[in-house]
Scaffold this motif. Structure first.
Motif, PDB file in Angstrom:
ATOM      1  N   SER A  53       0.904  -1.181   0.006  1.00 33.77           N
ATOM      2  CA  SER A  53      -0.021   0.089   0.011  1.00 33.77           C
ATOM      3  C   SER A  53       0.869   1.216   0.022  1.00 33.77           C
ATOM      4  CB  SER A  53      -1.007   0.015   1.296  1.00 33.77           C
ATOM      5  OG  SER A  53      -0.131   0.278   2.422  1.00 33.77           O
ATOM      6  N   SER A  54       0.374   2.361  -0.211  1.00 31.68           N
ATOM      7  CA  SER A  54       0.968   3.597  -0.330  1.00 31.68           C
ATOM      8  C   SER A  54       1.701   3.903   0.954  1.00 31.68           C
ATOM      9  CB  SER A  54       0.172   4.891  -0.777  1.00 31.68           C
ATOM     10  OG  SER A  54      -1.115   4.971  -0.526  1.00 31.68           O
ATOM     11  N   LEU A  55       0.732   3.576   2.125  1.00 37.22           N
ATOM     12  CA  LEU A  55       1.196   3.864   3.485  1.00 37.22           C
ATOM     13  C   LEU A  55       2.411   2.995   3.795  1.00 37.22           C
ATOM     14  CD1 LEU A  55       0.844   5.122   6.295  1.00 37.22           C
ATOM     15  CD2 LEU A  55      -0.850   3.430   6.666  1.00 37.22           C
ATOM     16  N   GLN A  56       2.320   1.675   3.654  1.00 35.49           N
ATOM     17  CA  GLN A  56       3.275   0.620   3.851  1.00 35.49           C
ATOM     18  C   GLN A  56       4.857   1.296   3.143  1.00 35.49           C
ATOM     19  OE1 GLN A  56       1.518  -2.783   2.374  1.00 35.49           O
ATOM     20  NE2 GLN A  56       1.684  -3.598   4.336  1.00 35.49           N
ATOM     21  N   ALA A  57       4.399   1.609   1.778  1.00 33.74           N
ATOM     22  CA  ALA A  57       5.618   2.078   0.880  1.00 33.74           C
ATOM     23  C   ALA A  57       6.291   3.195   1.468  1.00 33.74           C
ATOM     24  CB  ALA A  57       5.491   2.186  -0.365  1.00 33.74           C
ATOM     25  N   LEU A  58       5.761   4.376   1.875  1.00 35.07           N
ATOM     26  CA  LEU A  58       6.117   5.417   2.684  1.00 35.07           C
ATOM     27  C   LEU A  58       7.007   5.149   3.879  1.00 35.07           C
ATOM     28  CD1 LEU A  58       6.450   8.445   2.511  1.00 35.07           C
ATOM     29  CD2 LEU A  58       3.742   8.581   4.002  1.00 35.07           C
ATOM     30  N   ILE A  59       6.244   4.091   4.742  1.00 37.37           N
ATOM     31  CA  ILE A  59       7.044   4.002   6.059  1.00 37.37           C
ATOM     32  C   ILE A  59       8.229   3.192   5.666  1.00 37.37           C
ATOM     33  CG2 ILE A  59       6.775   2.365   8.258  1.00 37.37           C
ATOM     34  CD1 ILE A  59       3.738   3.052   8.297  1.00 37.37           C
ATOM     35  N   VAL A  60       8.423   2.338   4.828  1.00 39.82           N
ATOM     36  CA  VAL A  60       9.478   1.654   4.264  1.00 39.82           C
ATOM     37  C   VAL A  60      10.581   2.802   3.770  1.00 39.82           C
ATOM     38  CG1 VAL A  60      10.680   0.070   2.512  1.00 39.82           C
ATOM     39  CG2 VAL A  60       8.589  -0.642   3.869  1.00 39.82           C
ATOM     40  N   PHE A  61      10.118   3.573   3.086  1.00 39.76           N
ATOM     41  CA  PHE A  61      11.009   4.774   2.606  1.00 39.76           C
ATOM     42  C   PHE A  61      11.593   5.300   3.842  1.00 39.76           C
ATOM     43  CE2 PHE A  61      11.309   9.250   1.517  1.00 39.76           C
ATOM     44  CZ  PHE A  61      12.404   9.215   0.456  1.00 39.76           C
ATOM     45  N   TYR A  62      10.798   5.993   4.597  1.00 39.16           N
ATOM     46  CA  TYR A  62      11.085   6.586   5.769  1.00 39.16           C
ATOM     47  C   TYR A  62      12.292   5.918   6.791  1.00 39.16           C
ATOM     48  CZ  TYR A  62      11.242   7.982  10.834  1.00 39.16           C
ATOM     49  OH  TYR A  62      11.376   8.265  12.163  1.00 39.16           O
ATOM     50  N   LEU A  63      11.967   4.696   6.831  1.00 38.55           N
ATOM     51  CA  LEU A  63      12.980   4.149   7.639  1.00 38.55           C
ATOM     52  C   LEU A  63      14.169   3.662   6.838  1.00 38.55           C
ATOM     53  CD1 LEU A  63      10.487   1.237   9.265  1.00 38.55           C
ATOM     54  CD2 LEU A  63      11.819   3.068  10.331  1.00 38.55           C
ATOM     55  N   THR A  64      14.232   3.420   5.438  1.00 33.17           N
ATOM     56  CA  THR A  64      15.302   3.151   4.892  1.00 33.17           C
ATOM     57  C   THR A  64      16.437   4.411   4.801  1.00 33.17           C
ATOM     58  OG1 THR A  64      14.089   1.671   3.563  1.00 33.17           O
ATOM     59  CG2 THR A  64      16.317   2.345   2.529  1.00 33.17           C
ATOM     60  N   VAL A  65      15.663   5.707   4.465  1.00 31.00           N
ATOM     61  CA  VAL A  65      16.290   7.071   4.538  1.00 31.00           C
ATOM     62  C   VAL A  65      16.875   7.114   5.822  1.00 31.00           C
ATOM     63  CG1 VAL A  65      16.260   9.368   4.063  1.00 31.00           C
ATOM     64  CG2 VAL A  65      15.125   7.918   2.660  1.00 31.00           C
ATOM     65  N   PHE A  66      16.153   6.725   6.939  1.00 35.68           N
ATOM     66  CA  PHE A  66      16.612   7.180   8.529  1.00 35.68           C
ATOM     67  C   PHE A  66      17.730   6.365   8.715  1.00 35.68           C
ATOM     68  CE2 PHE A  66      16.414   5.718  12.926  1.00 35.68           C
ATOM     69  CZ  PHE A  66      16.545   6.796  13.391  1.00 35.68           C
ATOM     70  N   ILE A  67      17.828   5.265   8.297  1.00 35.33           N
ATOM     71  CA  ILE A  67      18.881   4.127   8.577  1.00 35.33           C
ATOM     72  C   ILE A  67      19.996   4.450   7.848  1.00 35.33           C
ATOM     73  CG2 ILE A  67      19.714   1.810   8.230  1.00 35.33           C
ATOM     74  CD1 ILE A  67      16.677   0.990   8.815  1.00 35.33           C
ATOM     75  N   GLY A  68      19.945   4.865   6.541  1.00 39.64           N
ATOM     76  CA  GLY A  68      20.945   5.552   5.700  1.00 39.64           C
ATOM     77  C   GLY A  68      21.704   6.542   6.164  1.00 39.64           C
ATOM     78  N   LYS A  69      21.292   7.493   7.008  1.00 37.31           N
ATOM     79  CA  LYS A  69      21.757   8.584   7.418  1.00 37.31           C
ATOM     80  C   LYS A  69      22.867   8.504   8.420  1.00 37.31           C
ATOM     81  CE  LYS A  69      18.229  11.842   6.405  1.00 37.31           C
ATOM     82  NZ  LYS A  69      16.951  12.736   6.909  1.00 37.31           N
ATOM     83  N   PHE A  70      22.729   7.235   9.428  1.00 39.71           N
ATOM     84  CA  PHE A  70      23.756   6.929  10.312  1.00 39.71           C
ATOM     85  C   PHE A  70      24.560   5.595  10.068  1.00 39.71           C
ATOM     86  CE2 PHE A  70      19.727   4.591  11.923  1.00 39.71           C
ATOM     87  CZ  PHE A  70      20.295   3.776  12.518  1.00 39.71           C
ATOM     88  N   ILE A  71      23.925   4.676   9.321  1.00 39.68           N
ATOM     89  CA  ILE A  71      24.618   3.311   9.381  1.00 39.68           C
ATOM     90  C   ILE A  71      25.952   3.687   8.951  1.00 39.68           C
ATOM     91  CG2 ILE A  71      23.838   2.655   6.815  1.00 39.68           C
ATOM     92  CD1 ILE A  71      23.179   0.627  10.132  1.00 39.68           C
ATOM     93  N   ASP A  72      26.789   2.565   9.283  1.00 40.85           N
ATOM     94  CA  ASP A  72      28.375   2.601   8.806  1.00 40.85           C
ATOM     95  C   ASP A  72      28.140   1.438   7.781  1.00 40.85           C
ATOM     96  OD1 ASP A  72      30.797   2.184   8.333  1.00 40.85           O
ATOM     97  OD2 ASP A  72      31.645   2.014  10.561  1.00 40.85           O
TER      98      ASP A  72
END
Length: 204
Positions: A53-72
């Motif tokens: 769903s668009s909601l599920q996809a948006l949450i996955v995007f948010y988490l992926t970007v969030f993780i990408g900002k700090f992950i080594d």
């Protein structure tokens, strides 16, 4: 009793279900995509039940970007898009987001096959499986336990209807309102509700 706990009337699984409709294998038995019966009856196409769903996809995007900002990236590898996980010959599971230590998912283990080593952290956003023979809560706990037993350290379930985040470790399982900060790793916390509010998403 919540909606997640409401037992479903078990219906006999049709014969000769196409392999493309299998979402996971659990305990040697196929777990089909939610809505697979509508595909078999001709009321839906396969592509209509496999997409998020668009909601599920948006949450996955948010988490992926969030993780990408700090992950080594020299230490961790992040897999998304229902990454397959081969636990054993009877269990092939799917994960929305999986964070692996690179020392575990070494470059030689990256292939066209499912990963066969445990992620450190797994995210699941809602239930994409048809769980005819158990409650949705039963499915969540069963899958979570399999992941933890395999070696996953922390499992997050984000349930959009209830607007909660369930956090499971080997020691405990806790459920939180998704409008609070929830620690992911390395003192980094995410907040699904705050992100959706920022995007102007209003849910009933």
């Amino acid at each position: 009793m919540t909606a997640l706990d409401t037992p479903r009337k078990v219906r006999k699984t049709p014969r000769n279900v196409p392999e493309a409709l299998i979402y996971e294998i659990m305990d040697g038995k196929p777990v089909y995509y939610k809505g697979y019966r509508e595909v078999l009856s001709g009321n839906k196409k396969i592509t209509e039940i496999m997409g998020s769903s668009s909601l599920q996809a948006l949450i996955v995007f948010y988490l992926t970007v969030f993780i990408g900002k700090f992950i080594d990236e020299d230490t961790y590898t992040v897999l998304t898009s229902e990454a397959g996980l081969h636990i054993d010959h009877k269990n092939n599971l799917a994960n929305d987001i999986a964070i692996f230590e690179q020392s575990v998912l070494t470059p030689d283990k990256i292939s066209r096959k499912y990963a066969n080593v445990p992620p450190t952290i797994v995210f699941e956003i809602d239930i994409d499986a048809d769980v005819e023979d158990m409650t949705e809560t039963g499915y969540i706990y069963k899958k979570t336990q399999k992941l933890l037993t395999f070696g996953v350290q922390k499992v997050f379930w984000i349930l959009t209807e209830a607007q909660v985040v369930m956090v499971a470790t080997a020691e405990r399982i806790e459920t939180f309102d998704w409008n609070r900060d929830i620690e992911l790793m390395h003192d980094q916390s995410f907040n699904v509700g705050a992100y959706l509010t920022k995007k102007g998403v209003i849910l009933s």
